[in-house]
Design a protein around this motif. Structure first.
Motif, PDB file in Angstrom:
ATOM      1  N   TRP A   1       0.832  -1.201   0.000  1.00 35.81           N
ATOM      2  CA  TRP A   1       0.000   0.000   0.000  1.00 35.81           C
ATOM      3  C   TRP A   1       0.865   1.249   0.000  1.00 35.81           C
ATOM      4  CZ3 TRP A   1      -5.367   0.232  -0.064  1.00 35.81           C
ATOM      5  CH2 TRP A   1      -6.029  -0.982   0.080  1.00 35.81           C
ATOM      6  N   TRP A   2       0.567   2.164  -0.913  1.00 39.50           N
ATOM      7  CA  TRP A   2       1.251   3.465  -0.914  1.00 39.50           C
ATOM      8  C   TRP A   2       0.611   4.371   0.144  1.00 39.50           C
ATOM      9  CZ3 TRP A   2       5.716   3.833  -3.161  1.00 39.50           C
ATOM     10  CH2 TRP A   2       5.999   3.105  -4.323  1.00 39.50           C
ATOM     11  N   ARG A   3       1.474   5.011   0.935  1.00 38.57           N
ATOM     12  CA  ARG A   3       1.011   5.926   1.960  1.00 38.57           C
ATOM     13  C   ARG A   3       1.821   7.230   1.887  1.00 38.57           C
ATOM     14  NH1 ARG A   3      -2.569   2.759   2.251  1.00 38.57           N
ATOM     15  NH2 ARG A   3      -3.366   1.639   4.086  1.00 38.57           N
ATOM     16  N   TRP A   4       1.164   8.307   2.289  1.00 40.08           N
ATOM     17  CA  TRP A   4       1.867   9.596   2.362  1.00 40.08           C
ATOM     18  C   TRP A   4       1.510  10.265   3.681  1.00 40.08           C
ATOM     19  CZ3 TRP A   4      -0.068  14.902   1.504  1.00 40.08           C
ATOM     20  CH2 TRP A   4       0.970  15.859   1.497  1.00 40.08           C
ATOM     21  N   ASP A   5       2.518  10.570   4.477  1.00 41.69           N
ATOM     22  CA  ASP A   5       2.320  11.231   5.770  1.00 41.69           C
ATOM     23  C   ASP A   5       2.518  12.737   5.616  1.00 41.69           C
ATOM     24  OD1 ASP A   5       1.833   8.852   6.998  1.00 41.69           O
ATOM     25  OD2 ASP A   5       3.858   8.599   7.803  1.00 41.69           O
ATOM     26  N   TYR A   6       1.640  13.506   6.254  1.00 41.14           N
ATOM     27  CA  TYR A   6       1.763  14.969   6.231  1.00 41.14           C
ATOM     28  C   TYR A   6       1.123  15.536   7.489  1.00 41.14           C
ATOM     29  CZ  TYR A   6      -3.225  15.288   5.082  1.00 41.14           C
ATOM     30  OH  TYR A   6      -4.590  15.215   5.123  1.00 41.14           O
ATOM     31  N   ARG A   7       1.303  16.827   7.668  1.00 42.39           N
ATOM     32  CA  ARG A   7       0.679  17.502   8.809  1.00 42.39           C
ATOM     33  C   ARG A   7      -0.399  18.457   8.298  1.00 42.39           C
ATOM     34  NH1 ARG A   7       2.883  16.459  13.554  1.00 42.39           N
ATOM     35  NH2 ARG A   7       4.991  15.540  13.609  1.00 42.39           N
ATOM     36  N   ARG A   8      -1.541  18.433   8.970  1.00 39.65           N
ATOM     37  CA  ARG A   8      -2.668  19.264   8.559  1.00 39.65           C
ATOM     38  C   ARG A   8      -2.284  20.742   8.651  1.00 39.65           C
ATOM     39  NH1 ARG A   8      -7.307  16.353   8.023  1.00 39.65           N
ATOM     40  NH2 ARG A   8      -7.410  14.305   9.048  1.00 39.65           N
TER      41      ARG A   8
END
Length: 411
Positions: A37-44
């Protein structure tokens, strides 16, 4: 180090999820079951809280595609938008569009109308829409469909030579749009803009024998019919009762009171969804008593050949007429209605409202109220017996009255 396709393919799952990082928050989550699974982490952007966005699965979403999705999400984030919230909004919008599609609205409209229509009529309209409309505009939001798209749909029907069908489809589409407006899912009816855009329908009338002498020939041919006894009985009754072919072939024993000489047709079988009472002449009662020993234990007076639990085919009467030598442009199953209406009016001089009521047409009294099923029953009972005696006289060649010559005025 950034990921490569080779590294992804060679990666082996373990007993715990493994992150294969690519950069700028993008990584491939390798699960114990082998799924990737491709995932991308970021901050709101407002709260600064950490969030994760799913970008698809490998190999359906390749490395380059995953990076492109990440870059698009980063552009939204740089502009102050939350990519996760944007996705939720897009999904909700898509669901709303799907819920307000032409097909969804049309089926909802049709379901409501089916409560007052006979099933055959509802089925006919649904088939029109399924075959000629839904494949082209069924998935579009009803509010976004314009007259040009509708015309393209209709022209496909016209091009195959079905001009009358195209006009009926246009009428049905207009009804759907009016329902969409009433339920707040559209602002206007583009079908109204197509008035005059279709070729005119060439007026044709259902074939019917209306000359008294020819009616006599028809009655003699029916009496000499050599086919199925059930079919012969249906043919014999048809000119006496002059109901619609579908109503006649689906006649049930439970609807008949032979002692009272009445046929009570329930509302759900009638085109106008109003219960109808047909007074039966002595001739009809006699025919029904003759067939009763054969079919009286079943549901239908005229059961089908393959299954007695179903009525005879809607093509049986028509096929019998052809077998007797009456061409399609000379006599049809509906022709018995036109035959009775014409001669009762123009030869026998019966009041038109009696005739129209017996035909189960929409008739209103002088105060604008619809007549009920027993209106003018005594007069209609006499009319039905007089009519039966008259056409028997035509059959026996003892009562052939020509059409009267018309003056310039109409009754």
């Amino acid at each position: 180090m950034p990921l490569t396709d080779t590294a992804i393919r060679k990666a082996k799952p373990s007993d715990k999820p493994v992150k294969l990082t690519d950069g700028q928050g993008l990584y491939l989550l390798l699960r114990p079951d082998g799924a990737r699974w491709w995932r991308w982490d970021y901050r709101r952007p407002v709260t600064g809280k950490r969030n994760t966005l799913s970008l698809g699965t490998y190999p359906d979403t390749g490395l380059a595609d995953a990076r492109a999705k990440r870059d698009e999400a980063r552009r939204l984030l740089a502009a102050g938008a939350d990519p996760g919230e944007q996705r939720k909004a897009a999904k909700a919008s898509g669901q709303e569009r799907a819920a307000n599609s032409f097909e969804v609205v049309a089926r909802e409209w049709l379901e409501k109308q089916s409560a007052v229509w006979v099933p055959a009529h509802s089925t006919k309209i649904l088939l029109r829409l399924q075959n000629d409309v839904f494949p082209w505009v069924g998935g579009k939001p009803v509010a976004e469909i314009g007259a040009r798209e509708l015309l393209a749909v209709l022209n496909r029907v016209v091009d195959r030579g079905a001009v009358e069908t195209a006009h009926r489809i246009l009428q049905n589409m207009g009804q759907v749009f009016r329902y969409a407006i009433a339920t707040g899912r559209a602002d206007r009816n583009p079908a109204a803009d197509l008035r005059g855009a279709l070729p005119p329908v060439k007026q044709t009338h259902l074939a019917a024998i209306t000359e008294p002498a020819r009616v006599g020939e028809l009655m003699r041919a029916i009496d000499s019919y050599q086919g199925s006894f059930v079919t012969k009985c249906a043919l014999q009754i048809a000119p006496y009762v002059f109901q619609r072919p579908g109503e006649l072939r689906s006649m049930e024993w439970a609807e008949l009171d032979l002692d009272a000489a009445e046929w009570n047709i329930p509302a759900d079988k009638m085109k106008m969804r109003v219960a109808h009472l047909v007074p039966l002449s002595r001739q009809v009662v006699s025919i029904l008593r003759e067939i009763e020993p054969l079919t009286g234990r079943g549901k239908y007076v005229f059961p089908g050949v393959r299954s007695r639990s179903r009525p005879m085919s809607d093509n049986t009467i028509l096929a019998a007429l052809r077998r007797m030598g009456f061409d399609r442009d000379e006599m049809s199953g509906h022709g018995f209605r036109a035959m009775a209406r014409t001669i009762l009016d123009e030869v026998l001089g019966v009041r038109p409202d009696y005739i129209e009521h017996q035909l189960a047409h929409a008739v209103k009294d002088p105060n604008g109220r619809a007549y009920n099923r027993t209106a003018h029953l005594e007069a209609r009972t006499k009319m039905m017996q007089d009519w039966a005696d008259y056409i028997d006289g035509l059959r026996d060649q003892s009562n052939v009255l020509p059409f009267p010559k018309r003056s310039g005025t109409s009754r």
